[in-house]
Design a protein around this motif. Structure first.
Motif, PDB file in Angstrom:
ATOM      1  N   LEU A 152       0.850  -1.190   0.000  1.00 48.89           N
ATOM      2  CA  LEU A 152       0.000   0.000   0.000  1.00 48.89           C
ATOM      3  C   LEU A 152       0.880   1.233   0.000  1.00 48.89           C
ATOM      4  O   LEU A 152       1.991   1.220   0.518  1.00 48.89           O
ATOM      5  N   MET A 170      -3.268   5.101  -5.315  1.00 53.50           N
ATOM      6  CA  MET A 170      -3.928   3.831  -5.628  1.00 53.50           C
ATOM      7  C   MET A 170      -2.971   2.926  -6.386  1.00 53.50           C
ATOM      8  O   MET A 170      -2.139   3.388  -7.171  1.00 53.50           O
ATOM      9  N   GLU A 171      -3.076   1.605  -6.140  1.00 53.55           N
ATOM     10  CA  GLU A 171      -2.238   0.660  -6.861  1.00 53.55           C
ATOM     11  C   GLU A 171      -2.574   0.695  -8.358  1.00 53.55           C
ATOM     12  O   GLU A 171      -3.752   0.640  -8.731  1.00 53.55           O
ATOM     13  N   PHE A 213       2.283   2.407  -8.012  1.00 50.19           N
ATOM     14  CA  PHE A 213       1.181   3.219  -7.507  1.00 50.19           C
ATOM     15  C   PHE A 213       1.009   4.469  -8.351  1.00 50.19           C
ATOM     16  O   PHE A 213       1.976   4.966  -8.951  1.00 50.19           O
ATOM     17  N   GLU A 214      -0.214   4.960  -8.386  1.00 44.58           N
ATOM     18  CA  GLU A 214      -0.445   6.201  -9.110  1.00 44.58           C
ATOM     19  C   GLU A 214       0.341   7.333  -8.450  1.00 44.58           C
ATOM     20  O   GLU A 214       0.577   7.307  -7.243  1.00 44.58           O
ATOM     21  N   GLN A 259     -13.990  -3.137   2.511  1.00 46.81           N
ATOM     22  CA  GLN A 259     -14.087  -1.886   1.767  1.00 46.81           C
ATOM     23  C   GLN A 259     -15.532  -1.554   1.465  1.00 46.81           C
ATOM     24  O   GLN A 259     -16.415  -2.410   1.474  1.00 46.81           O
ATOM     25  N   ARG A 293     -11.146   1.840   2.357  1.00 43.31           N
ATOM     26  CA  ARG A 293     -10.724   0.508   2.759  1.00 43.31           C
ATOM     27  C   ARG A 293     -10.144   0.547   4.173  1.00 43.31           C
ATOM     28  O   ARG A 293      -9.399   1.468   4.513  1.00 43.31           O
ATOM     29  N   SER A 349      -8.573   9.666  -4.802  1.00 42.18           N
ATOM     30  CA  SER A 349      -9.489   8.633  -5.307  1.00 42.18           C
ATOM     31  C   SER A 349      -9.799   7.574  -4.272  1.00 42.18           C
ATOM     32  O   SER A 349     -10.731   6.797  -4.448  1.00 42.18           O
ATOM     33  N   LYS A 350      -9.023   7.519  -3.207  1.00 38.41           N
ATOM     34  CA  LYS A 350      -9.258   6.493  -2.182  1.00 38.41           C
ATOM     35  C   LYS A 350      -8.835   6.997  -0.820  1.00 38.41           C
ATOM     36  O   LYS A 350      -8.070   7.963  -0.690  1.00 38.41           O
ATOM     37  N   ASP A 400      -7.420   4.872   2.345  1.00 36.23           N
ATOM     38  CA  ASP A 400      -7.026   3.672   3.070  1.00 36.23           C
ATOM     39  C   ASP A 400      -6.747   4.026   4.523  1.00 36.23           C
ATOM     40  O   ASP A 400      -6.099   5.038   4.808  1.00 36.23           O
ATOM     41  N   GLY A 425      -4.137   9.823   2.000  1.00 33.83           N
ATOM     42  CA  GLY A 425      -4.673   8.661   1.308  1.00 33.83           C
ATOM     43  C   GLY A 425      -4.337   7.340   1.964  1.00 33.83           C
ATOM     44  O   GLY A 425      -4.898   6.302   1.591  1.00 33.83           O
TER      45      GLY A 425
END
Length: 964
Positions: free
Chosen positions: A243, A247-248, A266-267, A288, A298, A336-337, A339, A355
């Protein structure tokens, strides 16, 4: 960062009544770093009373060489990094856990120079190139000068690259390095965390970069204003997951040196500061949410915990809090996410990595079968605190660490708003007064306090930066921002935040940038009337330490203010340019009727005095202002009469305030100690949590000072009579302790009722808790004790029992897989009355296989709260100081919390002499971590000695009269 900081809620309200005041630092967030000496020596006057002077932070000796300065030169500006890291989750032939890495950074030359100075901690990283430690090339057709020589500057943690020619202004370059380092167990930088699952040891490679540890993981421009984009790649073993902030993008199997590994890319991150970087390799699993509003949420953690549902509550509240914050800021969540990861070993409460937020397990996991209300509250407020940072701190970042208070104080304040939105029935915002405002008062009334904001040149070294993560930064920061939002109104405050975030997104600011945006909104809103500019009002609260006590004389109509100091003889260092009065917003009521707001701008002012001798005045309505209040004796008497005749006319927050203000005014010798004690006389009628908690918190000082004296018996007797009706009340509304009180605050106060009843010897209380504990001992797989009551029950039952009860508690602690439950047992074990068991417990803290390193401070402080354990701990610490300094050589907030907790009971001249000798020994050893805490402890001990000598007889006489 969510530290022990802002923290003391999971156990704090119980532990205060049980003698462990030092857990005020657990939250808090919360987390006091005490590494660098910043006060002058204690000076003695007339050979008796000490006068202490607080001095500014010391700064490094000047040097003409840029590599000898702790701040980066302003010659280069990073644009983006490419970083690849390969952590090993098994030890090498030397028993070390290592990682390999390679990184490149694109930077632009903004001022002519022939030096590249970049942070790299040689103690953690070894660069692998033989000829040079790095290679340099030009970008966009630019030719790069050759490298003349490279070296490390250990003290300032720089790698210095001297070039044969100067870099060209406006041109960009690429600096490439390969290196390896150790995944240490010091809980900072790139480190390892360990846990056992199904009998198998698991290793996690994880990070904690704040404040200055990104340089431990790879060479970088490690200052918050040096924002850049990060392209991250992680290599990791099959069967693990990687992680990072972004994002992956995908994972593929590759072979390196005949070893099959996974490679996850990752991005790219947003433009961000190095301290917000995070990456983790583990065998964790996740739950998630569906993809809602383009944000994937998540929750990650140990498989057993996730599959048992311990992450479900965090998942359920994260999305509502994110949506609330988007609306509050009027700014879309920029990633976008989201975690959120629970780590078995983590020094802070949580960390707001953009993130990829990391938490202690007890800060993210909640099990309704085991966890209590305060555990649940801790989870939701910490999540809200960290998510508040996603905008305020991450999207817009302080330029330098001297403005850390705005970052952390803001998140601490907003965490209550977010938690209130997620759990609207709790009325959680009311708890902010005790958990933040009064907590800040306790520290800010000492001369060893400091201003919220300092000049940049006063905060230079990593030690000085770490020292800022304290109660002032978190709790006072939250308190003054709450006050600001109150007198501006929350809607104006939020609108100003939106303009601030909109203008400074992806960049850095100083605190005055926020004042400017708030002023713009005020100027556009004719309904807001201020006595001066936002800048002028707020600078008086943040540029000088302390706060005022406002004294109101209802007979003459005079109002005055003065700096409130808990030790009135103390002398405070004040720079001449900060030596001014506060501009104080006073909301008040008369005879239960709201009188609006009055501004006290100068040292003195006047208003229309009371018209009759029966009128009473109450100032600081709902405690929205950051100040204490004193009155003329007649108004105090009228307030006391109102409490005993119909206390409900006075708002519940102010009933708590009256008690808290009175006891602290008495400690400062402004009013008599008997007047303070009289504010508790009405408590036999009080059923609300906040006034009771305020009384318990303040009477805790009496227990600390008198639990080894003849005053203790009469004090117990007095409080037994006050708490008996509360104990009986909860026995009735819970159907003889078989049900949970329906109101959230009543669930808190039920704990206070049992706690104080058992502490003061109410008939049947100890028998009740011991019965519950014995039932558990008979059936260890089925704990009958209500989660909210566990801390109290464990403590009182183990105290009443013997080795059998203690050994059972220890076994349950060793078997425990839920962090919140382990914390309760960790405390309960400290309550035994057997000195040999306490000594054995102390020895257990030296073995990380028995007590996790992150929990050692808490365990020792808990034991020191026991009247039997305190001298054992004091001897243990002095005997083991050298080993402790070696085990915790980076300090963290270990030493500050340790010293504060151990010395709370010190109240004799002999103990003061021991403490002063301890300080001399530490100074002679050349060890500086914790020195500020030791100086604070000396200051507090001197005040304790004086307070006991002046008040012991009066307290004893008053208590005796009450029982007559």
């Amino acid at each position: 960062m969510g530290k022990g900081f802002y923290i003391s809620r999971p156990l704090g309200f119980v532990l205060l009544g049980l003698g462990v005041v030092s857990v005020l630092t657990i939250f808090s967030l919360s987390v006091v770093y005490t590494k660098e000496k910043r006060r002058n020596e204690v000076k003695s006057t007339n050979g008796t009373q000490a006068v202490t002077t607080a001095a500014p932070y010391s700064t490094p000796a000047p040097s003409n060489e840029p590599w000898d300065k702790y701040r980066l030169p302003d010659t280069l500006l990073p644009k983006y990094y490419n970083v690849t890291l390969w952590p090993r989750l098994v030890p090498d032939e030397h028993g070390m856990y290592i990682f390999n890495g390679k990184s490149g950074v694109a930077f632009t030359c903004v001022k002519e120079t022939n030096l590249i100075i970049i942070h790299s901690n040689k103690l953690n990283l070894t660069l692998t190139s033989e000829k040079h430690h790095a290679t340099l090339s030009g970008l966009g057709g630019t030719s790069a000068p050759g490298i003349l020589k490279t070296w490390f500057q250990t003290q300032t943690q720089f790698m210095v690259i001297q070039l044969k020619e100067k870099l060209q202004v406006g041109k960009s370059y690429w600096l490439y390095m390969e290196f390896h380092g150790e995944l240490s167990d010091d809980l900072e930088g790139f480190y390892k965390s360990q846990y056992t699952e199904n009998g198998v040891k698991k290793v996690v490679a994880t990070t904690q970069m704040q404040p200055t540890a990104a340089r431990n993981a790879f060479p970088c421009f490690d200052e918050p204003s040096m924002k850049a984009v990060f392209h991250l790649t992680l290599l990791h073993p099959p069967g693990t997951v990687a992680l990072a902030n972004g994002m992956e993008l995908g994972t593929e199997r590759i072979t390196i040196d005949s070893k099959e590994v996974l490679q996850t890319r990752f991005e790219p991150t947003q433009k961000m500061s190095t301290y917000l970087l995070a990456f983790i390799v583990s065998e964790f699993t996740k739950i998630q949410s569906p993809l809602e509003a383009n944000v994937l949420i998540r929750i990650w953690g140990r498989r057993e915990a996730i599959e048992s549902g311990h992450g479900d509550y965090a998942l359920n509240v994260t999305f509502p809090i994110l949506k609330f914050l988007e609306k509050y800021y009027n700014t879309t969540y920029p990633l976008s996410k989201s975690d959120q990861v629970a780590l078995p070993d983590f020094a802070a409460g949580a960390m707001e990595n953009w993130g990829l937020v990391t938490y202690r397990e007890q800060s993210l996991f909640y099990d309704p079968k085991v966890s209590s209300n305060e555990d649940k509250e801790w989870v939701v407020t910490v999540i809200a605190h960290e998510l508040a940072h996603m905008w305020f701190g991450n999207l817009v970042t302080m330029r330098w660490w001297n403005d850390l208070w705005l970052n952390e104080g803001f998140a601490s304040y907003v965490s209550y708003l977010g938690a209130d939105y997620a759990e609207p029935t709790w009325n959680i915002k009311e708890l902010m007064v005790q958990q933040q405002v009064q907590r800040a008062f306790a520290v800010d009334s000492l001369v060893s306090s400091h201003p919220l904001s300092s000049r940049e040149d006063e905060i230079i070294t990593p030690d000085q930066i770490s020292q800022l993560f304290d109660t002032i930064t978190y709790s006072k920061g939250a308190a003054v921002l709450r006050m600001l939002s109150e007198f501006l109104t929350e809607s104006v405050f939020a609108k100003g935040l939106h303009y601030y975030l909109q203008e400074y997104a992806f960049s850095n600011t100083v605190y005055t940038d926020l004042w400017k945006k708030l002023q713009e909104v005020v100027d556009a809103d004719s309904g807001i009337q201020l006595p001066d500019s936002v800048n002028e009002i707020m600078n008086r609260w943040i540029l000088q330490m302390g706060f005022p006590v406002v004294t109101i004389d209802t007979r003459t109509g005079s109002i005055s203010q003065q700096h409130f100091l808990i030790h009135p003889e103390a002398v405070v260092y004040k720079p001449s340019d900060y030596n001014y009065e506060w501009i104080v917003p006073i909301k008040w009521m008369k005879n239960g009727q709201n009188m609006g707001q009055h501004w006290l701008r100068n040292k003195t002012a006047s208003y229309e005095p009371m018209k009759t001798e029966t009128d009473w005045l109450l100032a600081n309505l709902n405690v929205t202002g950051y100040y204490r209040v004193n009155y003329d004796p007649q108004n105090w008497e009228r307030l006391l009469k109102q409490l005993t005749t119909n206390h409900k006319i006075i708002p519940v927050l102010n009933r708590g305030q009256i008690i808290d203000d009175a006891f602290n005014l008495a400690r400062a010798q402004i009013i008599s100690i008997t007047l303070a004690l009289r504010t508790t006389e009405y408590l036999y009628e009080e059923k609300e949590y906040i006034p009771w908690e305020s009384a318990i918190s303040n009477l805790q000082y009496f227990f600390l000072m008198f639990d080894r004296t003849e005053v203790y018996g009469p004090l117990q007797s007095y409080l037994r009579r006050k708490v008996q009706p509360l104990f009986d009340h909860f026995k009735v509304i819970t159907s003889n302790w078989t049900q949970k009180p329906p109101r959230y605050m009543d669930q808190y106060n039920q704990v206070n009722a049992i706690l104080m009843a058992c502490k003061t010897g109410v008939k049947g209380c100890s028998e009740l808790t011991s019965m519950w504990y014995r039932q558990w001992m008979k059936n260890p797989d089925s704990n009958p004790i209500a989660p909210n009551l566990k801390t109290t029950v464990y403590c009182t039952a183990i105290a009443a029992g013997g080795v059998e009860e203690w050994d059972f508690g220890w076994q349950m602690f060793r078997n425990c897989t839920i962090a919140a439950e382990a914390r309760k047992l960790l405390f309960g074990l400290s309550c035994t009355r057997e000195s040999w068991l306490l000594n054995r417990y102390l020895e257990f803290t030296t073995d990380p296989n028995l007590v996790r390193k992150q929990d050692v401070t808490s365990a020792i402080v808990y034991i020191s709260g026991n009247v039997i354990g305190q001298p054992l701990v004091w001897d243990f610490i002095r005997a083991n100081w050298k080993r402790l300094t070696e085990d915790y050589d980076d300090g963290f907030f270990f030493f500050g919390r340790l010293i504060q907790g151990i010395t709370k009971k010190f109240s004799t001249k002999f103990e003061l002499q021991q403490l002063q000798r301890f300080k001399e020994d530490i100074e002679a050893s050349g060890f500086s971590f914790g020195m500020h805490a030791i100086e604070q402890a000396i200051e507090q001990t001197k005040a304790n000695v004086k307070w006991v000598s002046e008040n012991k007889a009066n307290v004893m006489n008053w208590l005796t009269q009450q029982s007559a």
